[in-house]
Design a protein around this motif. Sequence first.
Motif, mmCIF file in Angstrom:
data_model
loop_
_atom_site.group_PDB
_atom_site.id
_atom_site.type_symbol
_atom_site.label_atom_id
_atom_site.label_comp_id
_atom_site.label_asym_id
_atom_site.label_seq_id
_atom_site.Cartn_x
_atom_site.Cartn_y
_atom_site.Cartn_z
ATOM 1 N N ASP A 1 18.710 33.556 20.326
ATOM 2 C CA ASP A 1 18.942 34.756 19.527
ATOM 3 C C ASP A 1 19.554 34.375 18.184
ATOM 4 O OD1 ASP A 1 21.533 34.119 20.129
ATOM 5 O OD2 ASP A 1 21.925 35.865 21.384
ATOM 6 N N ALA A 2 19.949 35.381 17.409
ATOM 7 C CA ALA A 2 20.446 35.134 16.055
ATOM 8 C C ALA A 2 21.772 34.394 16.020
ATOM 9 C CB ALA A 2 20.582 36.475 15.320
ATOM 10 N N TYR A 3 22.486 34.333 17.165
ATOM 11 C CA TYR A 3 23.809 33.711 17.180
ATOM 12 C C TYR A 3 23.781 32.271 17.675
ATOM 13 C CZ TYR A 3 25.586 38.303 16.069
ATOM 14 O OH TYR A 3 25.820 39.506 15.442
ATOM 15 N N LYS B 1 16.624 42.027 19.651
ATOM 16 C CA LYS B 1 16.243 41.704 18.277
ATOM 17 C C LYS B 1 17.193 40.683 17.670
ATOM 18 C CE LYS B 1 14.034 46.133 17.164
ATOM 19 N NZ LYS B 1 14.090 47.344 16.294
ATOM 20 N N ARG B 2 18.503 40.866 17.896
ATOM 21 C CA ARG B 2 19.498 39.985 17.287
ATOM 22 C C ARG B 2 20.305 39.241 18.343
ATOM 23 N NH1 ARG B 2 22.409 44.114 15.668
ATOM 24 N NH2 ARG B 2 24.144 42.786 15.010
ATOM 25 N N PHE B 3 21.024 39.978 19.179
ATOM 26 C CA PHE B 3 21.857 39.354 20.204
ATOM 27 C C PHE B 3 21.253 39.595 21.581
ATOM 28 C CE2 PHE B 3 25.271 39.836 23.374
ATOM 29 C CZ PHE B 3 25.763 38.534 23.356
ATOM 30 N N SER B 4 21.100 38.519 22.359
ATOM 31 C CA SER B 4 20.554 38.639 23.715
ATOM 32 C C SER B 4 21.671 38.956 24.706
ATOM 33 C CB SER B 4 19.862 37.339 24.132
ATOM 34 O OG SER B 4 19.561 37.364 25.512
ATOM 35 N N MET C 1 27.535 30.905 27.178
ATOM 36 C CA MET C 1 28.677 31.165 26.304
ATOM 37 C C MET C 1 29.831 31.736 27.108
ATOM 38 S SD MET C 1 28.013 34.636 24.099
ATOM 39 C CE MET C 1 26.544 34.079 23.276
ATOM 40 N N SER C 2 31.007 31.723 26.539
ATOM 41 C CA SER C 2 32.173 32.235 27.255
ATOM 42 C C SER C 2 32.059 33.741 27.460
ATOM 43 C CB SER C 2 33.444 31.918 26.467
ATOM 44 O OG SER C 2 33.490 32.691 25.273
ATOM 45 N N GLY C 3 32.729 34.237 28.501
ATOM 46 C CA GLY C 3 32.671 35.659 28.794
ATOM 47 C C GLY C 3 33.247 36.521 27.687
ATOM 48 N N ALA C 4 34.376 36.104 27.121
ATOM 49 C CA ALA C 4 35.020 36.899 26.077
ATOM 50 C C ALA C 4 34.132 37.011 24.838
ATOM 51 C CB ALA C 4 36.364 36.275 25.705
ATOM 52 N N ARG C 5 33.526 35.893 24.437
ATOM 53 C CA ARG C 5 32.646 35.926 23.267
ATOM 54 C C ARG C 5 31.418 36.802 23.534
ATOM 55 N NH1 ARG C 5 32.086 32.384 18.938
ATOM 56 N NH2 ARG C 5 33.590 30.986 19.913
ATOM 57 N N HIS C 6 30.895 36.699 24.752
ATOM 58 C CA HIS C 6 29.706 37.485 25.086
ATOM 59 C C HIS C 6 30.007 38.978 25.057
ATOM 60 C CE1 HIS C 6 26.334 39.142 27.415
ATOM 61 N NE2 HIS C 6 25.681 38.048 27.071
ATOM 62 N N VAL C 7 31.114 39.399 25.674
ATOM 63 C CA VAL C 7 31.483 40.815 25.673
ATOM 64 C C VAL C 7 31.696 41.309 24.240
ATOM 65 C CG1 VAL C 7 33.262 42.470 26.351
ATOM 66 C CG2 VAL C 7 32.460 40.775 27.996
ATOM 67 N N PHE C 8 32.351 40.494 23.424
ATOM 68 C CA PHE C 8 32.594 40.871 22.026
ATOM 69 C C PHE C 8 31.282 41.123 21.286
ATOM 70 C CE2 PHE C 8 32.851 39.411 17.585
ATOM 71 C CZ PHE C 8 33.777 40.321 17.078
ATOM 72 N N LEU C 9 30.341 40.199 21.386
ATOM 73 C CA LEU C 9 29.080 40.343 20.666
ATOM 74 C C LEU C 9 28.229 41.474 21.241
ATOM 75 C CD1 LEU C 9 28.157 36.571 20.145
ATOM 76 C CD2 LEU C 9 28.992 38.197 18.435
ATOM 77 N N LEU C 10 28.292 41.657 22.558
ATOM 78 C CA LEU C 10 27.529 42.744 23.184
ATOM 79 C C LEU C 10 28.032 44.102 22.709
ATOM 80 C CD1 LEU C 10 25.340 43.385 25.416
ATOM 81 C CD2 LEU C 10 27.273 43.729 26.956
#
Length: 385
Positions: A64-66, A300-303, A309-318
Amino acid sequence: MAVDDATALSELDSSIRTEEEIAAKPLLPAPYPSPSAASTTTAPMAEESLEELDRRYAPYARRDAYGPMGRGPVGAVEAARLAVAAAVLLPLRVVAGLLVLLAYYLVCRVCTLWVEEERDGGEGEGYARLNGWRREGVVRCGRALSRAMMFVFGFYWINVYDRRFPNAEDEPLDQCKNMERPGAIVSNHVSYVDILYHMSASVPSFVAKRSVARLPLVGLVSKCLGCIFVQRESKASDFKGVSGAVTERIQRANQQKDAPIMLLFPEGTTTNGDYLLPFKTGAFLAKAPVQPVILRYPYKRFSPAWDSMSGARHVFLLLCQFANYLEVVHLPVYHPSEQEKEDPKLYANNVRKLMAAEGNLILSDVGLAEKRVYHKALNGLLCQS
């Protein structure tokens, strides 16, 4: 739906893609192309590049874009969008999500007043045998509030394709209603959001780490759902007890209409959603029918896939992504043949082949051990850059 005919299995095998064939693509265009091949070896080669690692461990590679582990470079426009979402959208969603969770906790607290917890085989603890208005309250509120939580997470629309009754128009309604109830839902595993969807659809029980039972709010909710709690580092004898508890619970759900159905992710870990890993046999030891479900997360941008990836980063981006997407396919209930009942590995493998063919997924032989190797190699590469 037993698959015991040699011709049918041959046709099914020919329709399944493997890692050496063309890779699955997200249902919405992604900035990174899908891999064309992936090796199944576990040991990373010295000084492998990021592209080589992604090919080797393709089921866990993010495109994805990240970028890898959500730590890749992003453009100025994407960075500005993320900053605005973090300042405005994120706090609103965090507060709304906590309110939804608190509401369900209060429902569970009321429904478990004057009810003692139970244990299954010494491993499961909770309220798996709630009945009457208590069970009804947990189920109805659980479905509604789980869907509300998904809305908070940005899943405003969920496309569900129901193939459970392909010949329903040709069969009497009573016959469809009287079909044997599956003992378990078996689903591919892509994200923690998977559990929210399944709760909004059927409020099943599932296997969780024992530490979940001690979490604030979530602990009581998981006990109300009748989860079976396990210690990941348990001894082999303990795992036998867990297996027995799962098998007993699946058989109970198959035989009793009011018993909570089990939800199991036989892959044992999450992928990027394009692949299907080898199935463990736990869901198939009970010899009961299972309900296969396929989940896909177009992006489209974030999967939303929680792969590397770490859980905290994933929740933040989601939570910072305004809209997220989910597509679900409910396949017909799979009724095992006599041969499959006697051979859980055959049963598991045939269900896996069916899900791969129907979900356009790539079969892969890598597993959790390879995922850990990939994460370690990624961390090493990213720290050097």
